[in-house]
Write a protein that holds these residues in place. Sequence first.
Motif, short mmCIF file in Angstrom:
data_model
loop_
_atom_site.label_atom_id
_atom_site.label_comp_id
_atom_site.label_asym_id
_atom_site.label_seq_id
_atom_site.Cartn_x
_atom_site.Cartn_y
_atom_site.Cartn_z
N HIS A 116 0.85 -1.18 0.00
CA HIS A 116 0.00 0.00 0.00
C HIS A 116 0.89 1.24 0.00
N VAL A 117 0.63 2.13 -0.94
CA VAL A 117 1.41 3.37 -1.01
C VAL A 117 0.45 4.55 -0.91
N HIS A 118 0.73 5.52 -0.01
CA HIS A 118 -0.09 6.72 0.10
C HIS A 118 0.43 7.72 -0.93
N CYS A 178 -4.61 6.48 -2.79
CA CYS A 178 -3.76 5.35 -2.45
C CYS A 178 -3.49 4.52 -3.68
NI NI Z 1 -3.11 5.19 1.60
#
Ligand code: NI
Length: 136
Positions: free
Chosen positions: A88-90, A96
């Motif tokens: 998961h990458v913000h 996201c």
């Molecule tokens: Ni995120």
Amino acid sequence: MALVRFGISLEKKLLEKFDQLIKNKNYTNRSEAFRDLIREELVKKQWQEAGAIAGAITLIYDHHKRELVNMLMDIQHDFGDIIISSQHVHLDHSNCLEIIAVKGSSQEAQKLADRLKSVKGVKHGTLSMSTTGEDI
Ligand code: NI
């Protein structure tokens, strides 16, 4: 692995087009381009025969939509047997990026990708299918 040499007969025009194509794709020689084409066809055959594939599903969504996040989580738990990893990458305050690595039958991977992409609020989703590397 032992290399085998063999000749291919082609119409001149077809070969010229092929050379132009592989030049654009930065191949340094025809052999490497042919090898990749053959591998690509073998991988396609694996998918069609529903053999095991490895691949990645990518999703872009807004995490402020809480229900969506829960829904994505529920679906992934239903497909726990083919998901081997996820990241998961913000991306920014709202967006996201989720990358889900899968290994299993092509049909199951496709089903999972379709389920995730169809969740309301998912802005974009892709499934990139590749090979497990066996028999290639
Ligand atoms: Ni995120």
